[in-house]
Design a protein around this motif. Structure first.
Motif, PDB file in Angstrom:
ATOM      1  N   ASP A  75       1.862 103.275  47.208  1.00  0.00           N
ATOM      2  CA  ASP A  75       2.647 102.695  46.111  1.00  0.00           C
ATOM      3  C   ASP A  75       3.854 101.918  46.601  1.00  0.00           C
ATOM      4  O   ASP A  75       4.675 101.469  45.799  1.00  0.00           O
ATOM      5  CB  ASP A  75       3.100 103.790  45.135  1.00  0.00           C
ATOM      6  N   ASN A  76       3.964 101.721  47.918  1.00  0.00           N
ATOM      7  CA  ASN A  76       5.108 101.013  48.497  1.00  0.00           C
ATOM      8  C   ASN A  76       4.715  99.552  48.725  1.00  0.00           C
ATOM      9  O   ASN A  76       3.956  99.247  49.638  1.00  0.00           O
ATOM     10  CB  ASN A  76       5.519 101.668  49.812  1.00  0.00           C
ATOM     11  N   PRO A  77       5.188  98.614  47.903  1.00  0.00           N
ATOM     12  CA  PRO A  77       4.674  97.237  47.917  1.00  0.00           C
ATOM     13  C   PRO A  77       4.904  96.507  49.242  1.00  0.00           C
ATOM     14  O   PRO A  77       5.792  96.861  50.029  1.00  0.00           O
ATOM     15  CB  PRO A  77       5.470  96.555  46.796  1.00  0.00           C
ATOM     16  N   LEU A  78       4.105  95.463  49.434  1.00  0.00           N
ATOM     17  CA  LEU A  78       4.252  94.576  50.588  1.00  0.00           C
ATOM     18  C   LEU A  78       4.876  93.259  50.145  1.00  0.00           C
ATOM     19  O   LEU A  78       4.772  92.864  48.986  1.00  0.00           O
ATOM     20  CB  LEU A  78       2.890  94.292  51.229  1.00  0.00           C
ATOM     21  N   ILE A  79       5.498  92.574  51.091  1.00  0.00           N
ATOM     22  CA  ILE A  79       6.044  91.231  50.844  1.00  0.00           C
ATOM     23  C   ILE A  79       5.005  90.199  51.274  1.00  0.00           C
ATOM     24  O   ILE A  79       4.377  90.338  52.339  1.00  0.00           O
ATOM     25  CB  ILE A  79       7.363  91.033  51.606  1.00  0.00           C
ATOM     26  N   LEU A  80       4.826  89.185  50.459  1.00  0.00           N
ATOM     27  CA  LEU A  80       3.930  88.087  50.799  1.00  0.00           C
ATOM     28  C   LEU A  80       4.735  86.956  51.419  1.00  0.00           C
ATOM     29  O   LEU A  80       5.743  86.512  50.865  1.00  0.00           O
ATOM     30  CB  LEU A  80       3.188  87.589  49.562  1.00  0.00           C
ATOM     31  N   HIS A  81       4.274  86.484  52.578  1.00  0.00           N
ATOM     32  CA  HIS A  81       4.972  85.459  53.345  1.00  0.00           C
ATOM     33  C   HIS A  81       4.249  84.127  53.179  1.00  0.00           C
ATOM     34  O   HIS A  81       3.033  84.044  53.381  1.00  0.00           O
ATOM     35  CB  HIS A  81       5.031  85.858  54.822  1.00  0.00           C
ATOM     36  N   ILE A  82       5.008  83.099  52.818  1.00  0.00           N
ATOM     37  CA  ILE A  82       4.446  81.777  52.577  1.00  0.00           C
ATOM     38  C   ILE A  82       5.035  80.768  53.561  1.00  0.00           C
ATOM     39  O   ILE A  82       6.095  80.993  54.135  1.00  0.00           O
ATOM     40  CB  ILE A  82       4.693  81.314  51.123  1.00  0.00           C
ATOM     41  N   SER A  83       4.329  79.649  53.719  1.00  0.00           N
ATOM     42  CA  SER A  83       4.808  78.602  54.627  1.00  0.00           C
ATOM     43  C   SER A  83       5.214  77.339  53.894  1.00  0.00           C
ATOM     44  O   SER A  83       5.824  76.449  54.488  1.00  0.00           O
ATOM     45  CB  SER A  83       3.729  78.266  55.663  1.00  0.00           C
ATOM     46  N   SER A  84       4.883  77.249  52.607  1.00  0.00           N
ATOM     47  CA  SER A  84       5.308  76.110  51.794  1.00  0.00           C
ATOM     48  C   SER A  84       5.600  76.607  50.388  1.00  0.00           C
ATOM     49  O   SER A  84       4.966  77.562  49.911  1.00  0.00           O
ATOM     50  CB  SER A  84       4.231  75.028  51.749  1.00  0.00           C
ATOM     51  N   PHE A  85       6.543  75.957  49.721  1.00  0.00           N
ATOM     52  CA  PHE A  85       6.943  76.421  48.391  1.00  0.00           C
ATOM     53  C   PHE A  85       5.782  76.383  47.409  1.00  0.00           C
ATOM     54  O   PHE A  85       5.693  77.234  46.509  1.00  0.00           O
ATOM     55  CB  PHE A  85       8.110  75.581  47.857  1.00  0.00           C
ATOM     56  N   SER A  86       4.882  75.447  47.567  1.00  0.00           N
ATOM     57  CA  SER A  86       3.770  75.314  46.613  1.00  0.00           C
ATOM     58  C   SER A  86       2.913  76.571  46.552  1.00  0.00           C
ATOM     59  O   SER A  86       2.273  76.843  45.523  1.00  0.00           O
ATOM     60  CB  SER A  86       2.906  74.103  46.975  1.00  0.00           C
ATOM     61  N   GLN A  87       2.888  77.353  47.623  1.00  0.00           N
ATOM     62  CA  GLN A  87       2.069  78.571  47.635  1.00  0.00           C
ATOM     63  C   GLN A  87       2.560  79.616  46.642  1.00  0.00           C
ATOM     64  O   GLN A  87       1.807  80.502  46.249  1.00  0.00           O
ATOM     65  CB  GLN A  87       2.031  79.169  49.047  1.00  0.00           C
ATOM     66  N   ILE A  88       3.809  79.533  46.236  1.00  0.00           N
ATOM     67  CA  ILE A  88       4.351  80.535  45.325  1.00  0.00           C
ATOM     68  C   ILE A  88       3.626  80.503  43.982  1.00  0.00           C
ATOM     69  O   ILE A  88       3.512  81.541  43.304  1.00  0.00           O
ATOM     70  CB  ILE A  88       5.878  80.348  45.146  1.00  0.00           C
ATOM     71  N   TYR A  89       3.093  79.351  43.606  1.00  0.00           N
ATOM     72  CA  TYR A  89       2.422  79.236  42.302  1.00  0.00           C
ATOM     73  C   TYR A  89       1.070  79.945  42.295  1.00  0.00           C
ATOM     74  O   TYR A  89       0.543  80.278  41.229  1.00  0.00           O
ATOM     75  CB  TYR A  89       2.268  77.771  41.925  1.00  0.00           C
ATOM     76  N   THR A  90       0.518  80.199  43.464  1.00  0.00           N
ATOM     77  CA  THR A  90      -0.695  81.005  43.564  1.00  0.00           C
ATOM     78  C   THR A  90      -0.395  82.481  43.348  1.00  0.00           C
ATOM     79  O   THR A  90      -1.238  83.239  42.873  1.00  0.00           O
ATOM     80  CB  THR A  90      -1.339  80.825  44.951  1.00  0.00           C
ATOM     81  N   LEU A  91       0.819  82.872  43.660  1.00  0.00           N
ATOM     82  CA  LEU A  91       1.187  84.284  43.689  1.00  0.00           C
ATOM     83  C   LEU A  91       1.955  84.737  42.455  1.00  0.00           C
ATOM     84  O   LEU A  91       1.836  85.893  42.042  1.00  0.00           O
ATOM     85  CB  LEU A  91       2.038  84.561  44.940  1.00  0.00           C
ATOM     86  N   ALA A  92       2.783  83.858  41.901  1.00  0.00           N
ATOM     87  CA  ALA A  92       3.667  84.221  40.790  1.00  0.00           C
ATOM     88  C   ALA A  92       3.267  83.488  39.519  1.00  0.00           C
ATOM     89  O   ALA A  92       3.071  82.268  39.538  1.00  0.00           O
ATOM     90  CB  ALA A  92       5.115  83.907  41.146  1.00  0.00           C
ATOM     91  N   SER A  93       3.163  84.225  38.422  1.00  0.00           N
ATOM     92  CA  SER A  93       2.785  83.612  37.148  1.00  0.00           C
ATOM     93  C   SER A  93       3.946  82.897  36.485  1.00  0.00           C
ATOM     94  O   SER A  93       3.739  82.034  35.629  1.00  0.00           O
ATOM     95  CB  SER A  93       2.224  84.677  36.202  1.00  0.00           C
ATOM     96  N   GLU A  94       5.167  83.260  36.867  1.00  0.00           N
ATOM     97  CA  GLU A  94       6.365  82.586  36.369  1.00  0.00           C
ATOM     98  C   GLU A  94       7.290  82.315  37.540  1.00  0.00           C
ATOM     99  O   GLU A  94       7.555  83.211  38.347  1.00  0.00           O
ATOM    100  CB  GLU A  94       7.094  83.454  35.338  1.00  0.00           C
ATOM    101  N   VAL A  95       7.765  81.084  37.624  1.00  0.00           N
ATOM    102  CA  VAL A  95       8.700  80.712  38.688  1.00  0.00           C
ATOM    103  C   VAL A  95       9.924  80.101  38.025  1.00  0.00           C
ATOM    104  O   VAL A  95       9.987  78.897  37.778  1.00  0.00           O
ATOM    105  CB  VAL A  95       8.059  79.714  39.680  1.00  0.00           C
ATOM    106  N   PRO A  96      10.912  80.930  37.705  1.00  0.00           N
ATOM    107  CA  PRO A  96      12.094  80.423  36.987  1.00  0.00           C
ATOM    108  C   PRO A  96      12.919  79.477  37.840  1.00  0.00           C
ATOM    109  O   PRO A  96      12.787  79.418  39.072  1.00  0.00           O
ATOM    110  CB  PRO A  96      12.871  81.695  36.651  1.00  0.00           C
ATOM    111  N   GLU A  97      13.781  78.762  37.170  1.00  0.00           N
ATOM    112  CA  GLU A  97      14.622  77.768  37.855  1.00  0.00           C
ATOM    113  C   GLU A  97      15.477  78.408  38.929  1.00  0.00           C
ATOM    114  O   GLU A  97      15.788  77.778  39.946  1.00  0.00           O
ATOM    115  CB  GLU A  97      15.491  77.077  36.799  1.00  0.00           C
ATOM    116  N   ALA A  98      15.844  79.672  38.747  1.00  0.00           N
ATOM    117  CA  ALA A  98      16.662  80.363  39.744  1.00  0.00           C
ATOM    118  C   ALA A  98      15.978  80.430  41.097  1.00  0.00           C
ATOM    119  O   ALA A  98      16.640  80.403  42.140  1.00  0.00           O
ATOM    120  CB  ALA A  98      16.994  81.776  39.261  1.00  0.00           C
ATOM    121  N   VAL A  99      14.650  80.499  41.104  1.00  0.00           N
ATOM    122  CA  VAL A  99      13.920  80.528  42.367  1.00  0.00           C
ATOM    123  C   VAL A  99      14.126  79.231  43.131  1.00  0.00           C
ATOM    124  O   VAL A  99      14.315  79.235  44.356  1.00  0.00           O
ATOM    125  CB  VAL A  99      12.412  80.777  42.129  1.00  0.00           C
TER     126      VAL A  99
END
Length: 366
Positions: A75-99
């Motif tokens: 139950d201890n989550p892992l961090i996902l590591h990306i190499s380009s910002f565009s990859q975040i949209y594959t992982l997160a359903s919402e990407v607020p402006e704060a990101v």
């Protein structure tokens, strides 16, 4: 640095080791490591914080193997590591402006954001949560490995759960060398402590784990951030909301007694209590170590204790960078009990105290 691939020696180590230049890693080593990951293997790699143990995020069996190798609670989550910002949209359903504002300021770098996950992220990665932790590391080896894999990499620190996080490939091999497929060795990491983790699904945002980016710097971008007690290392979250929020972490094999001051303007009280604890434990026939700072080190000579300085209190970056390696050095010296000095919680001091409190078996507040 030239390319060097070898099988590590030691306790039945099977991991392949690629020695690479941290700035310009050779493409062949990166591709060999990436190929193992794409086939469902697990490979340790350096980041600017600590070494991570990576698996391709959507390969459930590989992710489960990471948990098993580390003896990590599921139950201890892992961090996902990306190499380009565009990859975040594959992982997160919402990407607020704060990101976007945080990424502009801190990415690539040691800041992790927690966001609502997409269905493409397996629950094995998130510890069953509907949230996902994402960051872009500031290390060329890590970035080129992610690029070569072609997918984000799920990675906790590459150590046995509960142990100090690894800041060198040698630390990785000591803990996991006979159970992983390989490690990219690029020397010592820069920060020596993990990333700062901010939950952006809450309003106001919540600090889940202090790290290499001081809270004060994050607040310059976000405004006020909530700091729960567990983020200070005082108790645990009811559920593991991110790495480091629940369970004992970062611990040496020796018992760790942490001595804190309510006010660090007078270090004489700190020194006096540390000396008393050294005498008490030595009187019980235990081998005692003292983790101190440059400002107090001379006061502990002649006590018969192993004394290591983490550096000057004026340099919290240096203290944070040396912390885990000093824990491991104390273990290598056969110390039974470590008496450690606390530091002021301002800036990186909050991160240092979080790690020390999480690692401690006893706290003494003077």
């Amino acid at each position: 640095m030239g390319r060097c691939v070898f099988r590590a020696s030691g306790r039945n180590v099977k991991a392949k080791v690629w020695r690479v230049d941290p700035s310009e890693p050779d493409a062949k080593s990166i591709e060999e490591a990436a190929s193992i990951l794409r086939k469902g293997g697990v490979v340790a790699f350096p980041t600017e914080t600590v070494y991570g143990l990576g698996a391709v995020y959507h390969m459930r069996d590989a992710v489960i193997r990471v948990f098993k190798v580390k003896r990590r609670p599921p139950d201890n989550p892992l961090i996902l590591h990306i190499s380009s910002f565009s990859q975040i949209y594959t992982l997160a359903s919402e990407v607020p402006e704060a990101v976007h504002r945080l990424a502009e300021k801190f990415w690539p770098g040691p800041l992790t954001v927690v966001l609502p996950k997409t269905s493409r992220v397996p629950y094995e990665v998130t510890g069953g949560l509907e949230k996902v932790a994402v960051r872009m590391p500031a290390h060329n080896v890590a970035l080129r490995l992610i690029e070569a894999v072609g997918d984000p990499i799920a990675a906790p620190s590459a150590n046995l759960s509960g142990r100090p996080s690894p800041t060198t490939a040698q630390h990785v091999l000591a803990d996991l060398g006979d159970e992983i497929d390989g490690v990219l060795d690029a020397g010592e990491t820069l920060y020596g402590v993990e990333s700062t983790v901010i939950d952006l699904t809450a309003d106001p945002p919540v600090l889940l784990r202090p790290g290499a980016v001081p809270l004060e710097e994050v607040e310059k971008v976000l405004g006020k951030v909530c700091v729960p007690a567990f983020a200070r290392g005082l108790g645990e979250a009811e559920r593991a909301l991110a790495p480091g929020t629940r369970y004992r972490h970062y611990s040496p094999r020796a018992q760790l007694v942490l001595v804190e001051l309510k006010d660090y303007s007078d270090l004489s009280k700190l020194v006096d209590r540390v000396k008393r604890l050294v005498a008490e434990n030595a009187g019980r026939g235990l081998r005692v170590g003292v983790l101190c700072t440059d400002e107090t080190r001379e006061h502990y000579s002649g006590l018969g204790a192993v004394v290591l300085s983490l550096g000057s209190r004026r340099d919290p970056f240096g203290i944070a960078r040396r912390l885990y390696s000093s824990f491991r050095e104390m273990d290598s010296l056969g110390v039974d009990v470590i008496v450690a000095e606390g530091v002021d919680e301002r800036g990186l001091g909050l991160t240092i105290m979080n790690r020390m409190r999480k690692a401690s078996t006893k706290r003494v507040v003077v």
